[in-house]
Write a protein that holds these residues in place. Structure first.
Motif, PDB file in Angstrom:
ATOM      1  N   ASP A 136       0.814  -1.216   0.000  1.00  0.00           N
ATOM      2  CA  ASP A 136       0.000   0.000   0.000  1.00  0.00           C
ATOM      3  C   ASP A 136       0.848   1.268   0.000  1.00  0.00           C
ATOM      4  N   ARG A 137       2.015   1.208   0.645  1.00  0.00           N
ATOM      5  CA  ARG A 137       2.878   2.389   0.661  1.00  0.00           C
ATOM      6  C   ARG A 137       3.324   2.728  -0.760  1.00  0.00           C
ATOM      7  N   TYR A 138       3.755   1.702  -1.487  1.00  0.00           N
ATOM      8  CA  TYR A 138       4.153   1.900  -2.876  1.00  0.00           C
ATOM      9  C   TYR A 138       2.955   2.389  -3.696  1.00  0.00           C
ATOM     10  N   LEU A 139       1.780   1.814  -3.439  1.00  0.00           N
ATOM     11  CA  LEU A 139       0.582   2.202  -4.190  1.00  0.00           C
ATOM     12  C   LEU A 139       0.263   3.682  -3.992  1.00  0.00           C
ATOM     13  N   LYS A 140       0.343   4.160  -2.758  1.00  0.00           N
ATOM     14  CA  LYS A 140       0.072   5.579  -2.498  1.00  0.00           C
ATOM     15  C   LYS A 140       1.060   6.473  -3.235  1.00  0.00           C
ATOM     16  N   HIS A 141       2.336   6.132  -3.161  1.00  0.00           N
ATOM     17  CA  HIS A 141       3.353   6.934  -3.837  1.00  0.00           C
ATOM     18  C   HIS A 141       3.202   6.866  -5.357  1.00  0.00           C
ATOM     19  N   ILE A 201      -7.179   2.463   0.636  1.00  0.00           N
ATOM     20  CA  ILE A 201      -5.821   2.616   1.174  1.00  0.00           C
ATOM     21  C   ILE A 201      -5.669   3.905   1.964  1.00  0.00           C
ATOM     22  N   TYR A 202      -6.641   4.819   1.843  1.00  0.00           N
ATOM     23  CA  TYR A 202      -6.548   6.105   2.530  1.00  0.00           C
ATOM     24  C   TYR A 202      -7.380   6.099   3.810  1.00  0.00           C
ATOM     25  N   ASP A 203      -6.817   6.644   4.878  1.00  0.00           N
ATOM     26  CA  ASP A 203      -7.594   6.880   6.093  1.00  0.00           C
ATOM     27  C   ASP A 203      -8.534   8.056   5.892  1.00  0.00           C
ATOM     28  N   ARG A 204      -8.113   8.975   5.037  1.00  0.00           N
ATOM     29  CA  ARG A 204      -8.912  10.149   4.667  1.00  0.00           C
ATOM     30  C   ARG A 204      -8.452  10.579   3.292  1.00  0.00           C
ATOM     31  N   LYS A 205      -9.225  11.447   2.660  1.00  0.00           N
ATOM     32  CA  LYS A 205      -8.834  11.900   1.330  1.00  0.00           C
ATOM     33  C   LYS A 205      -7.530  12.692   1.426  1.00  0.00           C
ATOM     34  N   PRO A 206      -6.561  12.387   0.563  1.00  0.00           N
ATOM     35  CA  PRO A 206      -5.286  13.124   0.610  1.00  0.00           C
ATOM     36  C   PRO A 206      -5.466  14.543   0.099  1.00  0.00           C
ATOM     37  N   THR A 207      -4.601  15.424   0.555  1.00  0.00           N
ATOM     38  CA  THR A 207      -4.581  16.781   0.023  1.00  0.00           C
ATOM     39  C   THR A 207      -3.625  16.826  -1.168  1.00  0.00           C
ATOM     40  N   LEU A 208      -3.747  17.878  -1.953  1.00  0.00           N
ATOM     41  CA  LEU A 208      -2.845  18.031  -3.088  1.00  0.00           C
ATOM     42  C   LEU A 208      -1.406  18.173  -2.607  1.00  0.00           C
ATOM     43  N   GLN A 209      -1.206  18.897  -1.514  1.00  0.00           N
ATOM     44  CA  GLN A 209       0.146  19.069  -0.982  1.00  0.00           C
ATOM     45  C   GLN A 209       0.745  17.724  -0.580  1.00  0.00           C
ATOM     46  N   GLU A 210      -0.068  16.857  -0.004  1.00  0.00           N
ATOM     47  CA  GLU A 210       0.425  15.533   0.387  1.00  0.00           C
ATOM     48  C   GLU A 210       0.775  14.701  -0.848  1.00  0.00           C
ATOM     49  N   MET A 211       0.006  14.849  -1.912  1.00  0.00           N
ATOM     50  CA  MET A 211       0.316  14.112  -3.140  1.00  0.00           C
ATOM     51  C   MET A 211       1.617  14.600  -3.762  1.00  0.00           C
ATOM     52  N   VAL A 212       1.844  15.890  -3.727  1.00  0.00           N
ATOM     53  CA  VAL A 212       3.106  16.425  -4.231  1.00  0.00           C
ATOM     54  C   VAL A 212       4.277  15.835  -3.445  1.00  0.00           C
ATOM     55  N   ALA A 213       4.138  15.778  -2.127  1.00  0.00           N
ATOM     56  CA  ALA A 213       5.198  15.215  -1.289  1.00  0.00           C
ATOM     57  C   ALA A 213       5.395  13.727  -1.584  1.00  0.00           C
ATOM     58  N   ASP A 214       4.295  12.988  -1.739  1.00  0.00           N
ATOM     59  CA  ASP A 214       4.405  11.558  -2.046  1.00  0.00           C
ATOM     60  C   ASP A 214       5.049  11.329  -3.407  1.00  0.00           C
ATOM     61  N   ALA A 215       4.750  12.200  -4.380  1.00  0.00           N
ATOM     62  CA  ALA A 215       5.357  12.062  -5.702  1.00  0.00           C
ATOM     63  C   ALA A 215       6.862  12.288  -5.630  1.00  0.00           C
ATOM     64  N   HIS A 216       7.296  13.263  -4.822  1.00  0.00           N
ATOM     65  CA  HIS A 216       8.736  13.488  -4.622  1.00  0.00           C
ATOM     66  C   HIS A 216       9.376  12.254  -3.997  1.00  0.00           C
ATOM     67  N   ASP A 217       8.700  11.662  -3.010  1.00  0.00           N
ATOM     68  CA  ASP A 217       9.228  10.455  -2.376  1.00  0.00           C
ATOM     69  C   ASP A 217       9.357   9.323  -3.388  1.00  0.00           C
ATOM     70  N   TYR A 218       8.385   9.214  -4.290  1.00  0.00           N
ATOM     71  CA  TYR A 218       8.431   8.167  -5.314  1.00  0.00           C
ATOM     72  C   TYR A 218       9.674   8.346  -6.182  1.00  0.00           C
ATOM     73  N   TYR A 219       9.924   9.573  -6.619  1.00  0.00           N
ATOM     74  CA  TYR A 219      11.099   9.799  -7.465  1.00  0.00           C
ATOM     75  C   TYR A 219      12.392   9.483  -6.732  1.00  0.00           C
ATOM     76  N   LEU A 220      12.459   9.868  -5.466  1.00  0.00           N
ATOM     77  CA  LEU A 220      13.685   9.632  -4.700  1.00  0.00           C
ATOM     78  C   LEU A 220      13.917   8.143  -4.451  1.00  0.00           C
ATOM     79  N   GLU A 221      12.832   7.426  -4.114  1.00  0.00           N
ATOM     80  CA  GLU A 221      12.982   6.031  -3.690  1.00  0.00           C
ATOM     81  C   GLU A 221      12.950   5.039  -4.839  1.00  0.00           C
TER      82      GLU A 221
END
Length: 224
Positions: A136-141, A201-221
């Motif tokens: 699920d972590r990978y799925l979110k990212h 997979i979400y406890d609550r609807k993600p915010t756009l800011q959180e998606m931007v952060a998750d996308a950065h994490d995806y690129y890094l990892e």
């Protein structure tokens, strides 16, 4: 040539492909809408001839309670269409469902595109590529990464963390060819393109800011 690993029932996959020779595969709004319409019809097990539809507009089809595409063969969890490529997050519902969905969609769209734009030959670069989503972590990212693809259209520096994030966020919120609004809780007809289990997979609807952060994490990892 490496062999693609078998796709397993009930598992999520990142599926993607681009235009042959990196050419554009959507030239205007009508092309994008036709591809989205194909996504909706091809996710079922009935053979749907788009030419036989009374109204070929996506909003009309989504609003037609009498339309039957058959039983689902895949669940679409997220998508993004870019000028020369596409990304899907999809789950296999029946054996061979993902391959069947992709074959129907890309073959039908290529026939439409070649007729409309007076060309011949392959439109996409071979068969689609797929990567298994392991947890699920990978799925979110991954979902965030897919939705942030259009960011490069608004500020090419965003992957390096040097972009004007307000400009990027304004741009991707206006981008009309991804499932980002659906994941942010916006009510719109295109929500019908997606299944429901992906939202578990979400406890609550993600915010756009959180998606931007998750996308950065995806690129890094995952992308380096």
């Amino acid at each position: 040539m490496p062999t693609r690993k078998p796709i397993e029932l009930g598992e999520w996959y990142h599926c993607y492909n681009r235009g042959v020779d990196k050419r554009a595969v959507y030239l205007d709004a009508a092309d994008y809408q036709r591809f989205l319409l194909g996504m909706y019809t091809c996710a079922g097990d009935k053979a749907v001839q788009t030419s036989n539809l009374k109204d070929k507009r996506l909003p009309a089809l989504l609003g037609d309670s009498g339309f039957d595409r058959g039983a689902d063969i895949v669940e679409i969890g997220a998508y993004c269409l870019m000028p020369n490529h596409f990304h899907f997050v999809v789950k296999e519902i029946v054996e061979g469902g993902v391959a069947r969905f992709m074959q129907k969609l890309c073959t039908g769209y290529t026939m439409y595109f070649n007729t409309r734009h007076e060309r011949t030959g392959a439109l996409f670069a071979g068969t689609f590529k797929s990567k298994h989503v392991e947890d699920d972590r990978y799925l979110k990212h991954l979902i965030a990464y897919v939705h942030l693809n259009p960011a490069e259209l608004f500020d090419g520096r965003w992957k390096q963390g040097h972009a004007d994030l307000e400009q990027v966020q304004r741009g991707i919120k206006r981008y009309g060819y991804s499932s980002l609004p659906d994941h942010l809780g916006v009510s719109r007809p295109e929500r019908q393109l997606l299944g429901s289990s992906v939202f578990e997979i979400y406890d609550r609807k993600p915010t756009l800011q959180e998606m931007v952060a998750d996308a950065h994490d995806y690129y890094l990892e995952y992308r380096g």
